[in-house]
Design an enzyme around this catalytic site. Structure first.
Site, PDB file in Angstrom:
ATOM      1  N   ASP A   2       0.951  -1.200   0.046  1.00 30.59           N
ATOM      2  CA  ASP A   2       0.427   0.299  -0.099  1.00 30.59           C
ATOM      3  C   ASP A   2       0.625   1.326  -0.054  1.00 30.59           C
ATOM      4  OD1 ASP A   2      -2.228   1.422  -0.079  1.00 30.59           O
ATOM      5  OD2 ASP A   2      -2.640   1.209   1.800  1.00 30.59           O
ATOM      6  N   ASN A  32     -11.395  -2.734  -5.419  1.00 30.26           N
ATOM      7  CA  ASN A  32      -9.529  -1.460  -5.611  1.00 30.26           C
ATOM      8  C   ASN A  32     -11.211  -1.125  -7.631  1.00 30.26           C
ATOM      9  OD1 ASN A  32      -7.306  -3.252  -4.691  1.00 30.26           O
ATOM     10  ND2 ASN A  32      -8.371  -0.743  -4.205  1.00 30.26           N
TER      11      ASN A  32
END
Ligand code: IPE
Ligand code: IPE
Ligand code: MG
Length: 244
Positions: free
Chosen positions: A26, A74
């Site tokens: 991330d 996502n």
């Protein structure tokens, strides 16, 4: 096992290396934003981090490495970013699979292969699975279109579809219907970029995983950070509900 290319600054007990390390990669977007670059440049820069992390994992003898590449959530990102990530993952696999194959890495995928995954990417995944199926040095699992809840739903669906007796629905039955039932639960989960959450990653499998969080943004992550996380892992006492 590979010889240590350079001794990590932190001490790693090579007899207690976590068998399975899982990473939430991330912070790519923030890495790019800090440089005034588009978010997608952050994803591109994450490739070097990934390659170095894989080499570091090989170096210390990690047997399974799972990375979270694209979550079922996502898809909610802007269409251009989603499209970029599809193309990027496809080309990354094609660019890197031969060298990983030579290193004895078995590349696998975890997640839903639904209609949203471009057919060309899906074909590349199948070719890569086939190419590396016989390798035994390390399993490198790419969690793609992966969601922990979706995985549990899919497992339950399979059990119901098979007409499984209620009494036979136990933890072992559910586990055996996960996407990759032969892969042991992660011993260590690393999340970069200073976020303290799980974001739907391996929900079933992380019940007793050790979690290590770092502020390092994924594109800056290198094997030394992996070694630090492993060293931190080795300082923990895993009790699994028992007394140590
Ligand atoms: C992680 O980086 C990569 C994916 C989720 C695909 P992000 O894109 O989430 O980067 P941040 O969190 O916005 O910085
Ligand atoms: C988790 O990161 C998913 C991946 C790394 C692929 P996100 O950036 O999508 O997670 P949230 O939205 O911050 O929880
Ligand atoms: Mg993020």
């Amino acid at each position: 096992m590979y010889p240590l290319r350079y001794l990590p600054k932190v001490a790693i007990d090579r007899k207690r290396v976590p068998a399975h390390v899982a990473c939430v990669m991330d912070g790519n977007g923030r890495w790019a934003a800090r440089r005034g670059l588009p978010r997608t440049d952050g994803h591109a820069a994450g490739e070097e981090a990934l390659v170095d992390t894989i080499d570091g994992a090989l170096e210390i003898g990690v047997r399974y490495l799972t990375v979270y590449a694209f979550s079922t959530e996502n898809w909610k990102r802007p269409r251009d970013e989603v499209r970029y990530l599809m193309n990027f993952n496809e080309s990354l696999i094609v660019r890197r699979r031969d060298e990983l194959h030579e290193k004895g890495v078995r590349i696998r995928f975890s997640g839903r292969r639904d209609w949203r995954v471009p057919r060309r990417l899906s074909r590349r995944m199948d070719e890569t699975l086939e190419l590396t199926a016989g390798n035994t040095t390390m399993d490198f699992v790419i969690a793609f279109n992966y969601g922990g809840r979706a995985e549990i739903v899919d497992a339950v669906r399979e059990l119901v579809a098979k007409g499984t007796d209620t009494g036979k629905v136990d933890e072992r039955a559910i586990r055996s219907h996960m996407y990759l039932p032969d892969v042991p639960d992660p011993d260590l989960v690393i999340r970069t970029s200073g976020e303290f959450r799980v974001s739907n990653f391996l929900l079933w499998q992380i019940a007793y995983s050790e979690m290590v969080f770092t502020d390092v943004l994924w594109p800056d992550f290198r094997r030394e950070h992996l070694f630090e996380a492993v060293s931190e892992y080795q300082r923990r006492s895993r009790r699994f509900g028992k007394l140590s």
